[in-house]
Design a protein around this motif. Structure first.
Motif, PDB file in Angstrom:
ATOM      1  N   UNK A   1     -37.922 -73.559 -11.040  1.00 51.22           N
ATOM      2  CA  UNK A   1     -37.678 -72.923 -12.333  1.00 51.22           C
ATOM      3  C   UNK A   1     -37.539 -74.040 -13.363  1.00 51.22           C
ATOM      4  N   UNK A   2     -38.416 -74.022 -14.382  1.00 54.09           N
ATOM      5  CA  UNK A   2     -38.401 -75.074 -15.406  1.00 54.09           C
ATOM      6  C   UNK A   2     -38.386 -74.424 -16.784  1.00 54.09           C
ATOM      7  N   UNK A   3     -37.229 -74.372 -17.447  1.00 53.02           N
ATOM      8  CA  UNK A   3     -37.145 -73.729 -18.762  1.00 53.02           C
ATOM      9  C   UNK A   3     -37.530 -74.659 -19.907  1.00 53.02           C
ATOM     10  N   UNK A   4     -38.051 -74.059 -20.986  1.00 58.71           N
ATOM     11  CA  UNK A   4     -38.071 -74.736 -22.278  1.00 58.71           C
ATOM     12  C   UNK A   4     -36.635 -74.673 -22.804  1.00 58.71           C
ATOM     13  N   UNK A   5     -36.089 -75.799 -23.201  1.00 61.26           N
ATOM     14  CA  UNK A   5     -34.700 -75.817 -23.647  1.00 61.26           C
ATOM     15  C   UNK A   5     -34.574 -75.279 -25.077  1.00 61.26           C
ATOM     16  N   UNK A   6     -33.355 -75.074 -25.501  1.00 60.38           N
ATOM     17  CA  UNK A   6     -33.104 -74.460 -26.811  1.00 60.38           C
ATOM     18  C   UNK A   6     -33.812 -75.233 -27.922  1.00 60.38           C
ATOM     19  N   UNK A   7     -34.593 -74.494 -28.724  1.00 66.14           N
ATOM     20  CA  UNK A   7     -35.301 -75.105 -29.836  1.00 66.14           C
ATOM     21  C   UNK A   7     -36.724 -75.522 -29.536  1.00 66.14           C
ATOM     22  N   UNK A   8     -37.136 -75.371 -28.274  1.00 57.73           N
ATOM     23  CA  UNK A   8     -38.456 -75.842 -27.849  1.00 57.73           C
ATOM     24  C   UNK A   8     -39.370 -74.697 -27.424  1.00 57.73           C
ATOM     25  N   UNK A   9     -40.651 -74.827 -27.778  1.00 61.50           N
ATOM     26  CA  UNK A   9     -41.699 -73.974 -27.210  1.00 61.50           C
ATOM     27  C   UNK A   9     -41.415 -72.497 -27.288  1.00 61.50           C
ATOM     28  N   UNK A  10     -41.442 -71.839 -26.132  1.00 58.26           N
ATOM     29  CA  UNK A  10     -41.273 -70.393 -26.080  1.00 58.26           C
ATOM     30  C   UNK A  10     -39.833 -69.931 -26.079  1.00 58.26           C
ATOM     31  N   UNK A  11     -38.880 -70.857 -26.139  1.00 55.52           N
ATOM     32  CA  UNK A  11     -37.453 -70.517 -26.191  1.00 55.52           C
ATOM     33  C   UNK A  11     -37.013 -70.432 -27.650  1.00 55.52           C
ATOM     34  N   UNK A  12     -36.011 -69.605 -27.897  1.00 60.08           N
ATOM     35  CA  UNK A  12     -35.520 -69.421 -29.263  1.00 60.08           C
ATOM     36  C   UNK A  12     -35.029 -70.726 -29.875  1.00 60.08           C
ATOM     37  N   UNK A  13     -35.041 -70.757 -31.220  1.00 58.66           N
ATOM     38  CA  UNK A  13     -34.589 -71.933 -31.970  1.00 58.66           C
ATOM     39  C   UNK A  13     -33.668 -71.468 -33.091  1.00 58.66           C
ATOM     40  N   UNK A  14     -32.425 -71.081 -32.760  1.00 61.05           N
ATOM     41  CA  UNK A  14     -31.514 -70.580 -33.790  1.00 61.05           C
ATOM     42  C   UNK A  14     -31.252 -71.611 -34.876  1.00 61.05           C
ATOM     43  N   UNK A  15     -31.194 -71.135 -36.111  1.00 63.84           N
ATOM     44  CA  UNK A  15     -31.009 -72.029 -37.254  1.00 63.84           C
ATOM     45  C   UNK A  15     -29.545 -72.477 -37.364  1.00 63.84           C
ATOM     46  N   UNK A  16     -29.373 -73.734 -37.748  1.00 60.16           N
ATOM     47  CA  UNK A  16     -28.056 -74.332 -37.939  1.00 60.16           C
ATOM     48  C   UNK A  16     -27.985 -74.935 -39.344  1.00 60.16           C
ATOM     49  N   UNK A  17     -27.035 -74.510 -40.226  1.00 53.94           N
ATOM     50  CA  UNK A  17     -26.310 -73.254 -40.103  1.00 53.94           C
ATOM     51  C   UNK A  17     -27.244 -72.056 -40.335  1.00 53.94           C
ATOM     52  N   UNK A  18     -26.829 -70.846 -40.138  1.00 54.74           N
ATOM     53  CA  UNK A  18     -25.449 -70.374 -39.957  1.00 54.74           C
ATOM     54  C   UNK A  18     -24.908 -70.518 -38.534  1.00 54.74           C
ATOM     55  N   UNK A  19     -25.790 -70.740 -37.559  1.00 49.64           N
ATOM     56  CA  UNK A  19     -25.311 -70.850 -36.184  1.00 49.64           C
ATOM     57  C   UNK A  19     -24.667 -72.212 -35.936  1.00 49.64           C
ATOM     58  N   UNK A  20     -23.855 -72.281 -34.896  1.00 45.44           N
ATOM     59  CA  UNK A  20     -23.160 -73.518 -34.555  1.00 45.44           C
ATOM     60  C   UNK A  20     -24.115 -74.526 -33.930  1.00 45.44           C
TER      61      UNK A  20
END
Length: 339
Positions: A69-88
């Motif tokens: 199992x090899x994930x794209x980490x947060x902010x990369x590729x097909x994984x979400x990239x929540x904006x900072x701010x407003x997110x932590x």
């Protein structure tokens, strides 16, 4: 016979999957042997990489009888990239990454995992092993040495002005300047080629550890030997989804990581069996940085490859051999009971 790397466009050996983890969608590569698997291996990439950075290691591990199992980490590729701010900013931290690995393990039904990392992924796997010792049975890190939690905060500036001047690039990556110039398909393509070792006609480079990204050279950069063709096209497409900015958030949360590390001060010793693979020509994660690891990792095996930071794809057969021999020495593989 050399390992045939995963094809990014169409490869029957892997499946592209998604999972909703703690409110965010993760993309991950999933592969397993047709005859069933013995153990589950999670592979964690770094910057600026993707899950496909493990394209040479995934087939080898599957051949050994492992599910991968090899994930794209947060902010990369097909994984979400929540904006900072407003997110932590802590969404891009080591604790959150560890939590999400644990959640993904639960999602795929793995009660125990072998955890491998490279670059930032190496930092992640050390902490995940500490946060989740009952989940992580074995750890391996390529290039990234173990750094224990510390009760005193050291800023990136402190490190640069002290023992690690080659970390000055992290100040540039965190500054917000890089994304002003790496912001469309063409500049992302040139940037990726340059980071992965390509040079200009007069030897121009795109990255200097003590300066950062040399944006003035991006236009001259030629082809990379280790990131090119359809793999490069895939990386460019994936990086265009969110832009480069969210991936740089990993360099903006040093204090948050330190704050969360305070809960681990009594867990500095990593008790799991560990493999550390040093790339002897890594200009950032230099060999001398790993000298003190033995005192905090009782069950440590060391390996090395004559490679730069991009050892996974520059010297894949050598890296694979070290990993394979270590897994065999741990009694893991096809004939062993499932985890």
């Amino acid at each position: 016979m050399p390992t045939q790397p995963i094809d990014p466009v169409s490869d029957p050996r892997i499946a592209h999957k998604t999972a909703r983890l703690d409110g965010y969608t993760y993309h991950y590569l999933h592969a397993e042997p047709r005859t069933g698997y013995s153990h589950t291996v999670f592979l964690i990439h770094g910057w600026p990489d993707l899950s496909l950075g493990w394209r040479y290691q995934i087939p080898m591990l599957v051949d050994m009888g492992f599910r991968v199992v090899a994930p794209d980490m947060m902010g990369y590729g097909g994984t979400d990239a929540p904006k900072v701010p407003p997110n932590s900013i802590s969404l891009y931290g080591l604790k959150r990454a560890s939590d999400d690995i644990a959640a993904l393990a639960k999602e795929v039904g793995a009660s125990r995992i072998i955890l491998g990392g490279h670059d930032w992924g190496g930092f992640v796997v050390w902490r995940a092993a500490q946060w989740y010792p009952d989940l992580v049975s074995h750890v391996f890190s390529v290039c990234t040495p173990y750094t224990p939690p510390h009760d005193k905060f050291f800023s990136t500036e402190d490190l640069v002005n002290g023992p690690l001047p080659q970390f000055a690039y992290q100040l540039h990556l965190a500054s917000g300047e890089v994304e002003k110039n790496v912001k469309d398909e063409q500049s992302i393509r040139q940037f990726l080629k340059g980071i992965y070792g390509a040079r200009g006609p007069a030897g121009e480079v795109a990255f200097d550890p003590e300066k950062g990204v040399l944006v003035e050279n991006l236009g001259t950069i030629g082809e990379s030997k280790i990131l090119n063709g359809k793999v490069l096209d895939y990386y460019v497409k994936e990086y265009c989804k969110h832009g480069i900015h969210p991936t740089l958030n990993w360099y903006r949360q040093r204090r948050t990581n330190w704050e969360e590390d305070q809960a681990l001060l009594d867990k500095k010793v990593i008790k799991q069996p560990v493999l550390f693979i040093q790339a002897t020509y890594d200009s950032v994660l230099k060999p001398e940085m790993s000298k003190s690891m033995d005192s905090l990792i009782p069950n440590l095996t060391r390996g090395e490859v004559a490679a730069t930071h991009w050892a996974l794809t520059q010297k894949p057969e050598e890296v694979n051999q070290v990993i394979r021999q270590w897994l065999d020495s741990q009694g893991l593989g096809k004939s062993k009971s499932a985890l």
